[in-house]
Design a protein around this motif. Structure first.
Motif, PDB file in Angstrom:
ATOM      1  N   PRO A  24       0.820  -1.222   0.000  1.00 27.36           N
ATOM      2  CA  PRO A  24       0.000   0.000   0.000  1.00 27.36           C
ATOM      3  C   PRO A  24       0.850   1.266   0.000  1.00 27.36           C
ATOM      4  CG  PRO A  24      -0.781  -1.572   1.637  1.00 27.36           C
ATOM      5  CD  PRO A  24       0.540  -2.080   1.157  1.00 27.36           C
ATOM      6  N   ASN A  25       0.400   2.277  -0.727  1.00 29.95           N
ATOM      7  CA  ASN A  25       1.102   3.561  -0.716  1.00 29.95           C
ATOM      8  C   ASN A  25       0.150   4.679  -1.128  1.00 29.95           C
ATOM      9  OD1 ASN A  25       1.084   3.713  -3.616  1.00 29.95           O
ATOM     10  ND2 ASN A  25       2.938   2.470  -3.712  1.00 29.95           N
ATOM     11  N   SER A  26       0.667   5.867  -1.370  1.00 28.79           N
ATOM     12  CA  SER A  26      -0.177   7.040  -1.603  1.00 28.79           C
ATOM     13  C   SER A  26      -0.987   6.961  -2.892  1.00 28.79           C
ATOM     14  CB  SER A  26       0.672   8.317  -1.610  1.00 28.79           C
ATOM     15  OG  SER A  26       1.683   8.275  -2.600  1.00 28.79           O
ATOM     16  N   PHE A  27      -0.573   6.150  -3.847  1.00 28.15           N
ATOM     17  CA  PHE A  27      -1.383   5.992  -5.066  1.00 28.15           C
ATOM     18  C   PHE A  27      -2.769   5.442  -4.726  1.00 28.15           C
ATOM     19  CE2 PHE A  27       2.817   5.853  -7.274  1.00 28.15           C
ATOM     20  CZ  PHE A  27       2.577   6.872  -8.192  1.00 28.15           C
ATOM     21  N   ASP A  28      -2.867   4.660  -3.648  1.00 28.86           N
ATOM     22  CA  ASP A  28      -4.152   4.097  -3.244  1.00 28.86           C
ATOM     23  C   ASP A  28      -5.109   5.167  -2.734  1.00 28.86           C
ATOM     24  OD1 ASP A  28      -3.190   1.496  -3.777  1.00 28.86           O
ATOM     25  OD2 ASP A  28      -2.280   1.387  -1.792  1.00 28.86           O
ATOM     26  N   GLN A  29      -4.581   6.304  -2.314  1.00 29.38           N
ATOM     27  CA  GLN A  29      -5.400   7.379  -1.760  1.00 29.38           C
ATOM     28  C   GLN A  29      -5.790   8.420  -2.816  1.00 29.38           C
ATOM     29  OE1 GLN A  29      -3.580   8.964   1.879  1.00 29.38           O
ATOM     30  NE2 GLN A  29      -2.427   7.057   2.027  1.00 29.38           N
ATOM     31  N   VAL A 254       7.764  10.889 -12.262  1.00 27.96           N
ATOM     32  CA  VAL A 254       7.115  10.300 -11.090  1.00 27.96           C
ATOM     33  C   VAL A 254       7.660   8.889 -10.880  1.00 27.96           C
ATOM     34  CG1 VAL A 254       4.934   9.601 -10.042  1.00 27.96           C
ATOM     35  CG2 VAL A 254       5.029  11.668 -11.456  1.00 27.96           C
ATOM     36  N   SER A 255       8.202   8.641  -9.694  1.00 26.38           N
ATOM     37  CA  SER A 255       8.645   7.295  -9.334  1.00 26.38           C
ATOM     38  C   SER A 255       8.544   7.150  -7.826  1.00 26.38           C
ATOM     39  CB  SER A 255      10.080   7.036  -9.807  1.00 26.38           C
ATOM     40  OG  SER A 255      10.998   7.806  -9.053  1.00 26.38           O
ATOM     41  N   GLY A 256       8.603   5.907  -7.381  1.00 27.81           N
ATOM     42  CA  GLY A 256       8.478   5.599  -5.961  1.00 27.81           C
ATOM     43  C   GLY A 256       7.188   4.860  -5.688  1.00 27.81           C
ATOM     44  N   GLY A 257       7.241   3.538  -5.732  1.00 28.94           N
ATOM     45  CA  GLY A 257       6.061   2.737  -5.421  1.00 28.94           C
ATOM     46  C   GLY A 257       5.124   2.493  -6.582  1.00 28.94           C
ATOM     47  N   VAL A 258       5.598   2.642  -7.815  1.00 22.90           N
ATOM     48  CA  VAL A 258       4.767   2.332  -8.981  1.00 22.90           C
ATOM     49  C   VAL A 258       4.695   0.813  -9.112  1.00 22.90           C
ATOM     50  CG1 VAL A 258       4.517   2.575 -11.478  1.00 22.90           C
ATOM     51  CG2 VAL A 258       5.407   4.490 -10.114  1.00 22.90           C
ATOM     52  N   PRO A 261      -0.005  -0.731 -14.002  1.00 23.47           N
ATOM     53  CA  PRO A 261      -0.337   0.319 -14.971  1.00 23.47           C
ATOM     54  C   PRO A 261      -1.225   1.440 -14.437  1.00 23.47           C
ATOM     55  CG  PRO A 261      -0.412  -1.812 -16.035  1.00 23.47           C
ATOM     56  CD  PRO A 261      -0.220  -2.085 -14.571  1.00 23.47           C
ATOM     57  N   LEU A 262      -2.106   1.146 -13.472  1.00 21.66           N
ATOM     58  CA  LEU A 262      -2.946   2.210 -12.935  1.00 21.66           C
ATOM     59  C   LEU A 262      -2.105   3.252 -12.205  1.00 21.66           C
ATOM     60  CD1 LEU A 262      -5.732   3.421 -12.517  1.00 21.66           C
ATOM     61  CD2 LEU A 262      -6.008   1.974 -10.490  1.00 21.66           C
ATOM     62  N   ASP A 263      -1.038   2.835 -11.525  1.00 22.11           N
ATOM     63  CA  ASP A 263      -0.139   3.801 -10.884  1.00 22.11           C
ATOM     64  C   ASP A 263       0.564   4.657 -11.940  1.00 22.11           C
ATOM     65  OD1 ASP A 263      -0.817   2.778  -8.410  1.00 22.11           O
ATOM     66  OD2 ASP A 263       0.962   1.517  -8.242  1.00 22.11           O
ATOM     67  N   VAL A 264       0.960   4.034 -13.048  1.00 19.13           N
ATOM     68  CA  VAL A 264       1.549   4.795 -14.154  1.00 19.13           C
ATOM     69  C   VAL A 264       0.561   5.840 -14.640  1.00 19.13           C
ATOM     70  CG1 VAL A 264       2.433   4.671 -16.518  1.00 19.13           C
ATOM     71  CG2 VAL A 264       3.026   2.874 -14.882  1.00 19.13           C
ATOM     72  N   PHE A 265      -0.672   5.423 -14.833  1.00 20.80           N
ATOM     73  CA  PHE A 265      -1.725   6.308 -15.319  1.00 20.80           C
ATOM     74  C   PHE A 265      -1.947   7.473 -14.346  1.00 20.80           C
ATOM     75  CE2 PHE A 265      -6.237   7.360 -16.160  1.00 20.80           C
ATOM     76  CZ  PHE A 265      -6.173   7.557 -17.536  1.00 20.80           C
ATOM     77  N   LYS A 266      -1.988   7.176 -13.052  1.00 23.32           N
ATOM     78  CA  LYS A 266      -2.173   8.229 -12.049  1.00 23.32           C
ATOM     79  C   LYS A 266      -0.987   9.195 -12.040  1.00 23.32           C
ATOM     80  CE  LYS A 266      -5.197   5.631  -8.897  1.00 23.32           C
ATOM     81  NZ  LYS A 266      -5.329   5.016  -7.556  1.00 23.32           N
ATOM     82  N   GLN A 318      -3.865  15.148 -22.711  1.00 24.96           N
ATOM     83  CA  GLN A 318      -5.174  15.426 -22.104  1.00 24.96           C
ATOM     84  C   GLN A 318      -5.308  14.848 -20.696  1.00 24.96           C
ATOM     85  OE1 GLN A 318      -7.871  13.538 -24.805  1.00 24.96           O
ATOM     86  NE2 GLN A 318      -7.771  15.150 -26.350  1.00 24.96           N
ATOM     87  N   ILE A 319      -4.397  13.972 -20.327  1.00 26.36           N
ATOM     88  CA  ILE A 319      -4.599  13.169 -19.124  1.00 26.36           C
ATOM     89  C   ILE A 319      -4.607  14.009 -17.845  1.00 26.36           C
ATOM     90  CG2 ILE A 319      -2.161  12.574 -18.761  1.00 26.36           C
ATOM     91  CD1 ILE A 319      -3.094   9.736 -18.101  1.00 26.36           C
ATOM     92  N   THR A 320      -3.885  15.115 -17.822  1.00 28.31           N
ATOM     93  CA  THR A 320      -3.840  15.940 -16.607  1.00 28.31           C
ATOM     94  C   THR A 320      -5.165  16.652 -16.339  1.00 28.31           C
ATOM     95  OG1 THR A 320      -2.927  17.796 -17.879  1.00 28.31           O
ATOM     96  CG2 THR A 320      -1.354  16.333 -16.776  1.00 28.31           C
ATOM     97  N   LYS A 321      -6.064  16.669 -17.318  1.00 28.74           N
ATOM     98  CA  LYS A 321      -7.352  17.341 -17.145  1.00 28.74           C
ATOM     99  C   LYS A 321      -8.366  16.486 -16.388  1.00 28.74           C
ATOM    100  CE  LYS A 321      -6.753  20.049 -21.384  1.00 28.74           C
ATOM    101  NZ  LYS A 321      -7.311  20.364 -22.730  1.00 28.74           N
ATOM    102  N   LEU A 322      -8.039  15.212 -16.154  1.00 33.50           N
ATOM    103  CA  LEU A 322      -8.957  14.342 -15.431  1.00 33.50           C
ATOM    104  C   LEU A 322      -9.201  14.874 -14.016  1.00 33.50           C
ATOM    105  CD1 LEU A 322      -7.613  10.811 -16.445  1.00 33.50           C
ATOM    106  CD2 LEU A 322      -9.784  11.846 -17.142  1.00 33.50           C
ATOM    107  N   LYS A 323     -10.431  14.764 -13.545  1.00 39.21           N
ATOM    108  CA  LYS A 323     -10.777  15.189 -12.198  1.00 39.21           C
ATOM    109  C   LYS A 323     -10.212  14.198 -11.180  1.00 39.21           C
ATOM    110  CE  LYS A 323     -13.265  18.569 -13.821  1.00 39.21           C
ATOM    111  NZ  LYS A 323     -12.783  19.970 -13.724  1.00 39.21           N
ATOM    112  N   LYS A 324      -9.666  14.748 -10.103  1.00 35.98           N
ATOM    113  CA  LYS A 324      -9.008  13.930  -9.088  1.00 35.98           C
ATOM    114  C   LYS A 324      -9.644  14.174  -7.728  1.00 35.98           C
ATOM    115  CE  LYS A 324      -4.831  15.065 -11.674  1.00 35.98           C
ATOM    116  NZ  LYS A 324      -5.539  16.054 -12.506  1.00 35.98           N
ATOM    117  N   TYR A 325      -9.667  13.145  -6.904  1.00 36.85           N
ATOM    118  CA  TYR A 325     -10.072  13.323  -5.510  1.00 36.85           C
ATOM    119  C   TYR A 325      -9.262  12.368  -4.649  1.00 36.85           C
ATOM    120  CZ  TYR A 325     -13.227   9.351  -6.565  1.00 36.85           C
ATOM    121  OH  TYR A 325     -13.756   8.153  -6.958  1.00 36.85           O
ATOM    122  N   TYR A 326      -9.178  12.691  -3.338  1.00 34.72           N
ATOM    123  CA  TYR A 326      -8.204  12.042  -2.486  1.00 34.72           C
ATOM    124  C   TYR A 326      -8.813  11.573  -1.175  1.00 34.72           C
ATOM    125  CZ  TYR A 326      -5.219  14.627  -5.719  1.00 34.72           C
ATOM    126  OH  TYR A 326      -4.654  15.129  -6.854  1.00 34.72           O
TER     127      TYR A 326
END
Length: 351
Positions: A24-29, A254-258, A261-266, A318-326
């Motif tokens: 588990p890491n911050s990508f999960d949040q 971005v690296s550290g706990g990837v 593929p979903l972590d790559v995408f995030k 375009q990927i940075t335009k995705l809405k994010k929540y934490y």
């Protein structure tokens, strides 16, 4: 075997010993809002990008891990072959050992021999002198150079460095080297103050290398007679470190706990220019073999294309335009930085 080579062998063994699948890491949040009607098609060619003037098949790459040890030759040979076949970049482990043990060059050079036209990134410590760095970069025909900042690891290392006055040498490296330079942490995250300082010195590309993956304080503590385990919690989580870095308006790797593929995408959604993957690929190679890792990377490329389609993305830009929540505690950390540091990045909630 020299002390330096033995240390690198120890690192490889301990990286495997402490490795946990899906740790588990911050990508999960971090979460992304997905359109139910994406109106897109899966296209592998959408992953193609340019890295240091060369075309690569995907924006993720094999990040720095090893070199300078007997075992490292076979690992870097395999990485070189796989990087060539999958057309992704490869960053080598620290080559600083070459300033003391030039015979170790073969364990690094083999990667370039296996991937003569691909992107190969050299890696050195922050105190490596510019003339030595130039020789190493030329020998490896490196397209870029990572300079790692690893003070926490050095303190945990029983034979580690105790002098961290690196800025003057970094300035000299910046002035004398002509290839792109990446400032990289080693799993404890780059902070905004350091990024701001180095940006003022002309550095523009930073590998976040946040916490959540390989913990080099844990690895070095296992080699140490003292108990310095409290150092293992000093890291800045990757997602938080990335958001803070982007607020400084610099280019970010971005690296550290990837882990998948979903972590790559995030990481891309957070604004990462490229995504570095280290121990996941190393352990796949070590535990399952080169053919398994080759297929794994091909699968990641396909699955990253799947994610682009699922989220309605037809262009990587375009990927940075995705809405994010934490989730908590990541949301709370972001709020604290906003309040105390005039943090003006996106509000960590749906908008």
């Amino acid at each position: 075997m020299s002390i330096r080579s033995q240390r690198k062998e120890d690192h490889l063994a301990l990286a495997g010993q402490f490795y946990k699948t899906n740790k588990p890491n911050s990508f999960d949040q971090m979460h992304l809002l997905r359109p139910a009607l994406p109106e897109t098609k899966v296209k592998l060619e959408q992953l193609t990008t340019v890295m240091f003037g060369k075309k690569v098949a995907a924006p993720f790459f094999i990040n720095a891990m090893t070199g300078g040890a007997d075992k490292a030759y076979a690992i870097n040979q395999a990485f070189g072959k796989i990087a060539a076949k999958t057309q992704i970049a490869l960053a080598l482990g620290s080559a600083s050992i070459l300033t003391k043990e030039p015979k170790a060059l073969t364990s690094f050079l083999v990667a370039r021999e296996e991937d003569p036209t691909g992107v190969v990134i050299a890696n050195l410590n922050a105190k490596t002198k510019a003339d030595s760095a130039q020789k190493i970069v030329r020998a490896l025909e490196a397209d870029a150079l990572q300079i790692h900042l690893n003070s926490v690891q050095e303190i945990a290392m029983p034979e580690g460095e105790r002098d961290f006055t690196w800025l003057t040498n970094l300035q000299d490296l910046r002035q004398k080297l002509t290839i792109p330079i990446i400032i990289k942490e080693v799993g404890f995250g780059l902070d905004p103050t350091t990024i701001r300082l180095l940006k003022s010195e002309g550095f523009t590309l930073f590998d976040i290398a946040g916490s959540g993956g390989t913990n080099f304080a844990q690895i070095e503590n296992a080699r140490n007679e003292r108990d310095l385990s409290y150092l293992e919690d000093l890291g800045l989580p990757t997602v938080l470190a990335t958001i803070l870095a982007k607020n400084e308006q610099v280019e970010v790797i971005v690296s550290g706990g990837v882990r998948q593929p979903l972590d790559v995408f995030k990481g891309l959604a957070l604004g990462g220019k490229y995504i570095g993957v280290a121990n996941v690929f190393l352990q796949a190679l070590e535990q399952k073999g080169a053919n398994f890792l080759l297929q794994m990377i091909k699968n990641w490329q396909e699955e990253l294309a799947y994610l682009l389609a699922l989220y309605g993305i037809s262009d990587l830009k375009q990927i940075t335009k995705l809405k994010k929540y934490y989730d908590e505690p990541l949301y709370s950390w972001l709020q604290q930085f906003k309040q105390k540091n005039s943090f003006k990045s996106e509000c960590p909630k749906l908008d």
